[in-house]
Scaffold this motif. Structure first.
Motif, PDB file in Angstrom:
ATOM      1  N   ASP A 264      -1.682  -5.120  -9.108  1.00 46.14           N
ATOM      2  CA  ASP A 264      -1.260  -3.802  -9.191  1.00 46.14           C
ATOM      3  C   ASP A 264      -0.137  -3.221  -8.646  1.00 46.14           C
ATOM      4  N   ARG A 265      -0.582  -3.533  -7.055  1.00 48.33           N
ATOM      5  CA  ARG A 265       0.691  -2.980  -6.101  1.00 48.33           C
ATOM      6  C   ARG A 265       2.165  -3.607  -6.275  1.00 48.33           C
ATOM      7  N   LEU A 266       1.641  -4.679  -6.969  1.00 49.92           N
ATOM      8  CA  LEU A 266       3.480  -5.401  -6.494  1.00 49.92           C
ATOM      9  C   LEU A 266       3.716  -5.069  -7.971  1.00 49.92           C
ATOM     10  N   ALA A 267       3.093  -5.114  -9.220  1.00 54.09           N
ATOM     11  CA  ALA A 267       3.705  -3.813 -10.435  1.00 54.09           C
ATOM     12  C   ALA A 267       4.143  -2.536  -9.566  1.00 54.09           C
ATOM     13  N   GLN A 268       3.490  -2.296  -9.044  1.00 56.07           N
ATOM     14  CA  GLN A 268       3.955  -0.628  -8.281  1.00 56.07           C
ATOM     15  C   GLN A 268       5.263  -0.630  -7.684  1.00 56.07           C
ATOM     16  N   ALA A 269       5.398  -1.843  -7.019  1.00 57.19           N
ATOM     17  CA  ALA A 269       6.644  -1.870  -6.379  1.00 57.19           C
ATOM     18  C   ALA A 269       7.815  -1.645  -7.652  1.00 57.19           C
TER      19      ALA A 269
ATOM     20  N   GLY B 143       0.797  -1.333  -0.247  1.00 58.46           N
ATOM     21  CA  GLY B 143      -0.287   0.289  -0.088  1.00 58.46           C
ATOM     22  C   GLY B 143       0.919   1.119   0.158  1.00 58.46           C
ATOM     23  N   PRO B 144       0.740   2.637   0.186  1.00 58.94           N
ATOM     24  CA  PRO B 144       1.279   3.505  -0.049  1.00 58.94           C
ATOM     25  C   PRO B 144       2.521   3.199   1.452  1.00 58.94           C
ATOM     26  N   VAL B 145       2.214   2.855   1.968  1.00 58.25           N
ATOM     27  CA  VAL B 145       2.894   3.222   3.161  1.00 58.25           C
ATOM     28  C   VAL B 145       4.233   2.610   2.911  1.00 58.25           C
ATOM     29  N   GLY B 146       3.366   0.941   2.802  1.00 61.98           N
ATOM     30  CA  GLY B 146       4.645   0.220   2.160  1.00 61.98           C
ATOM     31  C   GLY B 146       5.694   0.628   0.738  1.00 61.98           C
ATOM     32  N   LEU B 147       5.156   1.019  -0.705  1.00 64.00           N
ATOM     33  CA  LEU B 147       5.459   1.211  -1.383  1.00 64.00           C
ATOM     34  C   LEU B 147       6.447   3.003  -0.880  1.00 64.00           C
ATOM     35  N   ALA B 148       5.556   3.832   0.122  1.00 71.45           N
ATOM     36  CA  ALA B 148       6.881   4.853   0.519  1.00 71.45           C
ATOM     37  C   ALA B 148       8.041   4.193   1.978  1.00 71.45           C
ATOM     38  N   ALA B 149       7.995   2.721   2.184  1.00 66.69           N
ATOM     39  CA  ALA B 149       8.739   2.777   3.339  1.00 66.69           C
ATOM     40  C   ALA B 149       9.825   1.992   1.896  1.00 66.69           C
ATOM     41  N   ALA B 150       9.320   1.223   1.041  1.00 63.62           N
ATOM     42  CA  ALA B 150      10.453   0.331  -0.006  1.00 63.62           C
ATOM     43  C   ALA B 150      11.620   1.640  -0.363  1.00 63.62           C
ATOM     44  N   VAL B 151      10.729   2.949  -1.058  1.00 61.42           N
ATOM     45  CA  VAL B 151      11.697   4.317  -1.553  1.00 61.42           C
ATOM     46  C   VAL B 151      12.299   4.764  -0.274  1.00 61.42           C
ATOM     47  N   SER B 152      12.137   4.369   0.831  1.00 59.35           N
ATOM     48  CA  SER B 152      13.044   4.830   1.405  1.00 59.35           C
ATOM     49  C   SER B 152      14.382   4.653   2.563  1.00 59.35           C
ATOM     50  N   ALA B 153      13.883   2.706   1.879  1.00 60.97           N
ATOM     51  CA  ALA B 153      14.563   2.025   2.098  1.00 60.97           C
ATOM     52  C   ALA B 153      16.055   2.188   1.124  1.00 60.97           C
TER      53      ALA B 153
ATOM     54  N   VAL C  49       4.688   5.829  -5.056  1.00 65.03           N
ATOM     55  CA  VAL C  49       2.946   5.595  -4.337  1.00 65.03           C
ATOM     56  C   VAL C  49       2.161   5.953  -5.115  1.00 65.03           C
ATOM     57  N   ASN C  50       2.238   6.509  -6.796  1.00 71.07           N
ATOM     58  CA  ASN C  50       1.116   6.670  -8.081  1.00 71.07           C
ATOM     59  C   ASN C  50       0.277   7.824  -7.000  1.00 71.07           C
ATOM     60  N   VAL C  51       0.964   8.808  -6.575  1.00 74.04           N
ATOM     61  CA  VAL C  51      -0.294   9.716  -6.427  1.00 74.04           C
ATOM     62  C   VAL C  51      -1.252  10.545  -7.482  1.00 74.04           C
ATOM     63  N   GLN C  52      -3.086  10.517  -7.436  1.00 72.27           N
ATOM     64  CA  GLN C  52      -3.643  11.122  -8.063  1.00 72.27           C
ATOM     65  C   GLN C  52      -4.533  12.055  -8.005  1.00 72.27           C
ATOM     66  N   VAL C  53      -4.418  13.538  -7.963  1.00 72.65           N
ATOM     67  CA  VAL C  53      -5.124  14.264  -7.473  1.00 72.65           C
ATOM     68  C   VAL C  53      -6.979  14.366  -7.565  1.00 72.65           C
ATOM     69  N   ILE C  54      -7.525  13.890  -6.986  1.00 72.94           N
ATOM     70  CA  ILE C  54      -9.028  14.159  -7.280  1.00 72.94           C
ATOM     71  C   ILE C  54      -9.947  15.411  -6.553  1.00 72.94           C
TER      72      ILE C  54
ATOM     73  N   GLU D 152     -12.427   3.290  -4.517  1.00 73.49           N
ATOM     74  CA  GLU D 152     -11.914   2.534  -4.721  1.00 73.49           C
ATOM     75  C   GLU D 152     -11.120   2.075  -4.207  1.00 73.49           C
ATOM     76  N   PHE D 153     -10.054   2.958  -3.529  1.00 70.83           N
ATOM     77  CA  PHE D 153      -8.665   2.778  -2.427  1.00 70.83           C
ATOM     78  C   PHE D 153      -9.110   0.828  -1.678  1.00 70.83           C
ATOM     79  N   ASP D 154      -9.876   1.272  -0.906  1.00 68.87           N
ATOM     80  CA  ASP D 154     -10.484   0.041  -0.591  1.00 68.87           C
ATOM     81  C   ASP D 154     -11.279  -1.198  -1.279  1.00 68.87           C
ATOM     82  N   GLY D 155     -10.825  -0.848  -2.107  1.00 65.25           N
ATOM     83  CA  GLY D 155     -10.881  -2.388  -3.490  1.00 65.25           C
ATOM     84  C   GLY D 155      -9.816  -2.638  -3.899  1.00 65.25           C
ATOM     85  N   GLY D 156      -8.368  -1.878  -3.258  1.00 65.00           N
ATOM     86  CA  GLY D 156      -7.109  -1.987  -3.203  1.00 65.00           C
ATOM     87  C   GLY D 156      -6.118  -1.159  -4.239  1.00 65.00           C
ATOM     88  N   ALA D 157      -6.420  -0.345  -4.669  1.00 64.34           N
ATOM     89  CA  ALA D 157      -5.796   0.374  -5.932  1.00 64.34           C
ATOM     90  C   ALA D 157      -4.655   0.016  -5.704  1.00 64.34           C
ATOM     91  N   ALA D 158      -3.595   0.663  -6.516  1.00 70.31           N
ATOM     92  CA  ALA D 158      -2.349   0.842  -6.862  1.00 70.31           C
ATOM     93  C   ALA D 158      -2.227   2.654  -6.104  1.00 70.31           C
TER      94      ALA D 158
END
Length: 399
Positions: free
Chosen positions: A224-229, A198-208, A364-369, A380-386
């Motif tokens: 989709d989230r694994l592809a994002q990583a 999720g967003p925190v995990g991806l942020a942690a990956a970038v931080s690492a 983290v694939n920011v989308q502005v709404i 959408e986020f609850d459905g697991g959107a990356a």
């Protein structure tokens, strides 16, 4: 005074339901007391967080009517009498932790557990259950107390607006992911396992990566989230697949263990393999003890709660989880829990963004709404959107 403005915000209505409603314009007051140390912000950007999602799913004791949102970046429009160093017109990042700057914990840099901002327990946050009753910032305007202490002012407003999609992440997820890695002991040459993309995990990956890790492995169940990583150079493990996780780590690293483990999942964790639809709240913590080398560290920025009405059993309803703690003890592991003290990191991470050392929004694939699109963003986020949804209440980010 600007109180002739209207104000709208994202309001929790009960499990599965949020609505954009008219809410009061903020006052420099709290609980009938004047708040001379506060400011009112015109919200430039405010993000939907996985922690918000726990409440919206009905997995906390959050009351209906709560104005959500603790990830806030804004323009100062009004200052209380006692505010000395922040001025109207300043563009600022707001740490999600509300901290007085005066108590023992604040003076020790432990701003996530300030002793003076929440009568119920140490630590407070905007728009969050059991976190002091502060009004959330998924709104057009919000009040921020102890402004001189809490706010991070961006040095150049125009430059900051150009990078606002990145800088908006300084209020929570970038420092939180970074804190997870720091407390897990990540450094140059480390091998790191990040649980959750999720967003925190991806942020942690970038931080690492920013901290110099040699190899970052991210585990999740959502393709989709694994592809994002993978998009920014992480190795990934699909936890829907059968097989022992240590074997999968060994296939990547040559050994079945990592130097550092970061839990970015928290209490709504699910079992791996063919049982991935079953909730198993301690599974990530047990994996952490299995996979982390003897003497290694485990950072736990993922949220664990004291009350979970939707838990699978009576023990989990009060946060009592079935951990194989003896294994962690035998391996001399250290565990670091709790809210990230955002202020410990946000200035340095701001600099890393401003000097192009990190592309956190892309990772983290920011989308502005818009504010009106917030309920859809939650769904959408609850459905697991990356995706990391960033709400733009005044159209300032889009412009």
């Amino acid at each position: 005074m600007c109180s002739n403005h209207g104000n709208r915000g994202v309001v929790y209505q009960g499990p599965g339901k949020v609505e954009v409603q008219n809410i009061p314009y903020p006052e420099l007051a709290l609980g009938g007391r004047k708040c001379d140390h506060g400011v009112i912000l015109k919200v430039v950007s405010t993000n939907i967080c996985g922690s918000d999602q726990h409440m919206v799913r009905g997995r906390t004791t959050a009351p209906a009517g709560l104005v959500l949102g603790h990830e806030i970046t804004g323009l100062v429009v009004e200052c209380g009498r006692d505010v000395e160093f922040v001025k109207p017109g300043d563009l600022v990042s707001v740490p999600f932790n509300i901290a007085c700057g005066r108590c023992r914990n604040c003076k020790e840099g432990k701003t996530g557990i300030c002793l003076n901002v929440n009568p119920a327990r140490p630590g407070a946050a905007y728009g969050y259950v059991d976190m002091g009753g502060w009004v959330g910032g998924q709104a057009e305007y919000v009040m921020v107390p102890y402004a001189d202490f809490n706010l991070l002012k961006f040095p150049d407003k125009d430059q900051a607006m150009e990078k606002i999609r990145d800088l908006t992440l300084l209020s929570d997820i970038f420092p939180t992911g970074f804190h997870g890695c720091v407390t897990a002991g990540v450094g140059p040459g480390s091998t790191v396992y990040i649980a959750g993309a999720g967003p925190v995990g991806l942020a942690a990956a970038v931080s690492a990566q920013l901290l110099g890790a040699a190899c970052v492995i991210v585990g999740d169940m959502i393709d989709d989230r694994l592809a994002q990583a993978r998009s920014f150079g992480c190795e990934t493990i699909d936890l829907k697949q059968e097989g022992d996780i240590a074997d999968k780590v060994e296939a990547i690293l040559g050994v079945p263990e990592v130097d550092a483990f970061v839990d970015c999942v928290g209490f709504e964790a699910h079992a791996c393999g063919c049982h991935h639809h079953e909730e198993k709240p301690a599974t990530v913590l047990n994996s952490a003890m299995q996979l982390t080398r003897a003497g290694g560290q485990i950072g736990i920025p993922g949220l664990y709660v004291t009350e979970d009405p939707g838990a699978i059993d009576e023990a989990a309803k009060v946060g009592a989880l079935s951990m194989r703690f003896g294994l962690g003890w035998a391996k001399s592991h250290s565990f670091h829990t709790g809210q990230c003290p955002v202020m410990k990191y946000h200035r340095q991470l701001m600099q890393s963004i401003l000097f192009d050392k990190v592309q956190i929004a892309k990772a983290v694939n920011v989308q502005v709404i818009s504010l009106d699109q917030a309920p859809n963003g939650y769904a959408e986020f609850d459905g697991g959107a990356a995706t990391k949804y960033v709400i733009d209440p005044h159209g300032m980010v889009a412009a």
